[in-house]
Design a protein around this motif. Structure first.
Motif, PDB file in Angstrom:
ATOM      1  N   LEU A  18       0.831  -1.210   0.000  1.00 20.65           N
ATOM      2  CA  LEU A  18       0.000   0.000   0.000  1.00 20.65           C
ATOM      3  C   LEU A  18       0.864   1.259   0.000  1.00 20.65           C
ATOM      4  N   ALA A  19       1.930   1.272   0.777  1.00 16.68           N
ATOM      5  CA  ALA A  19       2.827   2.434   0.821  1.00 16.68           C
ATOM      6  C   ALA A  19       3.573   2.612  -0.498  1.00 16.68           C
ATOM      7  N   LEU A  20       4.054   1.525  -1.068  1.00 15.02           N
ATOM      8  CA  LEU A  20       4.787   1.607  -2.340  1.00 15.02           C
ATOM      9  C   LEU A  20       3.894   2.126  -3.471  1.00 15.02           C
ATOM     10  N   LEU A  21       2.653   1.665  -3.512  1.00 13.82           N
ATOM     11  CA  LEU A  21       1.758   2.082  -4.590  1.00 13.82           C
ATOM     12  C   LEU A  21       1.408   3.562  -4.504  1.00 13.82           C
ATOM     13  N   GLU A  22       1.367   4.106  -3.292  1.00 12.77           N
ATOM     14  CA  GLU A  22       1.091   5.542  -3.140  1.00 12.77           C
ATOM     15  C   GLU A  22       2.205   6.384  -3.746  1.00 12.77           C
ATOM     16  N   GLU A  23       3.425   5.872  -3.743  1.00  9.22           N
ATOM     17  CA  GLU A  23       4.585   6.609  -4.248  1.00  9.22           C
ATOM     18  C   GLU A  23       4.951   6.260  -5.685  1.00  9.22           C
ATOM     19  N   GLU A  24       4.325   5.233  -6.233  1.00 11.38           N
ATOM     20  CA  GLU A  24       4.669   4.734  -7.559  1.00 11.38           C
ATOM     21  C   GLU A  24       4.374   5.759  -8.644  1.00 11.38           C
ATOM     22  N   SER A  25       5.302   5.901  -9.596  1.00 11.52           N
ATOM     23  CA  SER A  25       5.038   6.752 -10.755  1.00 11.52           C
ATOM     24  C   SER A  25       4.174   5.969 -11.730  1.00 11.52           C
ATOM     25  N   ALA A  26       3.250   6.659 -12.352  1.00 12.64           N
ATOM     26  CA  ALA A  26       2.304   6.003 -13.249  1.00 12.64           C
ATOM     27  C   ALA A  26       3.023   5.417 -14.452  1.00 12.64           C
ATOM     28  N   SER A  27       2.660   4.203 -14.796  1.00 15.71           N
ATOM     29  CA  SER A  27       3.155   3.577 -16.016  1.00 15.71           C
ATOM     30  C   SER A  27       2.051   2.686 -16.561  1.00 15.71           C
ATOM     31  N   GLU A  28       2.079   2.490 -17.860  1.00 10.92           N
ATOM     32  CA  GLU A  28       1.064   1.656 -18.496  1.00 10.92           C
ATOM     33  C   GLU A  28       1.384   0.192 -18.229  1.00 10.92           C
ATOM     34  N   ILE A  29       0.405  -0.527 -17.703  1.00 12.37           N
ATOM     35  CA  ILE A  29       0.550  -1.954 -17.475  1.00 12.37           C
ATOM     36  C   ILE A  29      -0.624  -2.646 -18.158  1.00 12.37           C
ATOM     37  N   THR A  30      -0.300  -3.585 -19.043  1.00 21.20           N
ATOM     38  CA  THR A  30      -1.343  -4.359 -19.699  1.00 21.20           C
ATOM     39  C   THR A  30      -1.218  -5.812 -19.268  1.00 21.20           C
ATOM     40  N   ALA A  31      -2.298  -6.551 -19.429  1.00 21.47           N
ATOM     41  CA  ALA A  31      -2.307  -7.954 -19.024  1.00 21.47           C
ATOM     42  C   ALA A  31      -3.018  -8.791 -20.081  1.00 21.47           C
ATOM     43  N   SER A  32      -2.549 -10.030 -20.229  1.00 21.22           N
ATOM     44  CA  SER A  32      -3.135 -10.946 -21.197  1.00 21.22           C
ATOM     45  C   SER A  32      -2.964 -12.377 -20.697  1.00 21.22           C
ATOM     46  N   GLU A  33      -3.474 -13.315 -21.457  1.00 21.06           N
ATOM     47  CA  GLU A  33      -3.325 -14.745 -21.178  1.00 21.06           C
ATOM     48  C   GLU A  33      -3.878 -15.140 -19.807  1.00 21.06           C
ATOM     49  N   PHE A  34      -5.022 -14.569 -19.453  1.00 17.63           N
ATOM     50  CA  PHE A  34      -5.645 -14.871 -18.162  1.00 17.63           C
ATOM     51  C   PHE A  34      -6.179 -16.301 -18.120  1.00 17.63           C
ATOM     52  N   GLU A  35      -5.917 -16.969 -17.006  1.00 17.15           N
ATOM     53  CA  GLU A  35      -6.503 -18.280 -16.727  1.00 17.15           C
ATOM     54  C   GLU A  35      -6.909 -18.296 -15.257  1.00 17.15           C
ATOM     55  N   THR A  36      -8.070 -18.846 -14.993  1.00 18.90           N
ATOM     56  CA  THR A  36      -8.558 -18.960 -13.616  1.00 18.90           C
ATOM     57  C   THR A  36      -8.840 -20.416 -13.300  1.00 18.90           C
ATOM     58  N   THR A  37      -8.344 -20.873 -12.171  1.00 18.24           N
ATOM     59  CA  THR A  37      -8.609 -22.223 -11.668  1.00 18.24           C
ATOM     60  C   THR A  37      -9.257 -22.075 -10.303  1.00 18.24           C
ATOM     61  N   MET A  38     -10.464 -22.588 -10.181  1.00 18.63           N
ATOM     62  CA  MET A  38     -11.136 -22.553  -8.888  1.00 18.63           C
ATOM     63  C   MET A  38     -10.533 -23.650  -8.013  1.00 18.63           C
ATOM     64  N   LEU A  39      -9.984 -23.270  -6.878  1.00 26.75           N
ATOM     65  CA  LEU A  39      -9.382 -24.214  -5.945  1.00 26.75           C
ATOM     66  C   LEU A  39     -10.425 -24.782  -4.993  1.00 26.75           C
ATOM     67  N   SER A  40     -11.476 -24.006  -4.763  1.00 30.34           N
ATOM     68  CA  SER A  40     -12.639 -24.410  -3.974  1.00 30.34           C
ATOM     69  C   SER A  40     -13.736 -23.403  -4.291  1.00 30.34           C
ATOM     70  N   ASP A  41     -14.860 -23.491  -3.599  1.00 31.29           N
ATOM     71  CA  ASP A  41     -15.935 -22.509  -3.807  1.00 31.29           C
ATOM     72  C   ASP A  41     -15.503 -21.110  -3.385  1.00 31.29           C
ATOM     73  N   ARG A  42     -14.498 -21.036  -2.516  1.00 31.45           N
ATOM     74  CA  ARG A  42     -14.088 -19.750  -1.949  1.00 31.45           C
ATOM     75  C   ARG A  42     -12.621 -19.414  -2.182  1.00 31.45           C
ATOM     76  N   ALA A  43     -12.003 -20.075  -3.156  1.00 25.53           N
ATOM     77  CA  ALA A  43     -10.593 -19.788  -3.453  1.00 25.53           C
ATOM     78  C   ALA A  43     -10.338 -19.989  -4.942  1.00 25.53           C
ATOM     79  N   ALA A  44      -9.574 -19.059  -5.528  1.00 25.45           N
ATOM     80  CA  ALA A  44      -9.272 -19.130  -6.955  1.00 25.45           C
ATOM     81  C   ALA A  44      -7.817 -18.758  -7.201  1.00 25.45           C
ATOM     82  N   LEU A  45      -7.212 -19.457  -8.152  1.00 31.13           N
ATOM     83  CA  LEU A  45      -5.869 -19.143  -8.624  1.00 31.13           C
ATOM     84  C   LEU A  45      -6.018 -18.473  -9.982  1.00 31.13           C
ATOM     85  N   VAL A  46      -5.438 -17.295 -10.121  1.00 22.65           N
ATOM     86  CA  VAL A  46      -5.482 -16.553 -11.381  1.00 22.65           C
ATOM     87  C   VAL A  46      -4.052 -16.378 -11.863  1.00 22.65           C
TER      88      VAL A  46
END
Length: 129
Positions: A45-73
């Motif tokens: 939380l402290a690091l993100l408050e001081e972080e300089s803005a940069s473009e971050i993109t994401a791709s190749e998402f996969e989600t595995t449900m580990l249980s009804d209440r837990a997921a690995l992304v």
């Protein structure tokens, strides 16, 4: 849903506001960064408050449900801030009854050589030819 949550955390306008990020991080949150460093919730939380803005993109998402209440992304990220850096990322999300929270995140930097040729190493293919 998880792809949307991850993309929120990558958005510079969202991540610079402590309250936004805090609402998505579990109290027990831990991150192993692409740098190899370990961070707890307060450090992130402290690091993100001081972080300089940069473009971050994401791709190749996969989600595995580990249980009804837990997921690995898992996904691949690309950060542009003068240079381009890529990483493989994994997150564990849990629902403890108060909505989905990020409890663990890990990033592994993709070296430029590996990014160009993921299946070739010193002239050999992944099948060993």
């Amino acid at each position: 849903m998880f792809e949307e949550l991850e993309k929120k955390l990558l958005d510079p306008d969202f991540r610079r506001h402590r309250a936004n990020v805090s609402a998505l991080l579990d109290e027990e949150f831990v991150e192993f960064g692409a740098s190899g460093r370990r961070f707890n919730r307060e450090e992130i939380l402290a690091l993100l408050e001081e972080e300089s803005a940069s473009e971050i993109t994401a791709s190749e998402f996969e989600t595995t449900m580990l249980s009804d209440r837990a997921a690995l992304v898992t996904y691949r990220s690309m950060r542009r801030n003068g240079n381009v850096s890529e990483a493989r990322r994994s997150s564990v999300w849990v629902d403890r009854g108060n909505g989905w929270k990020l409890v663990f995140h890990h990033g592994t930097k993709i070296e430029e050589e590996a990014s160009r040729s993921a299946w070739t190493h010193t002239g050999e293919t992944a099948r060993g030819n």
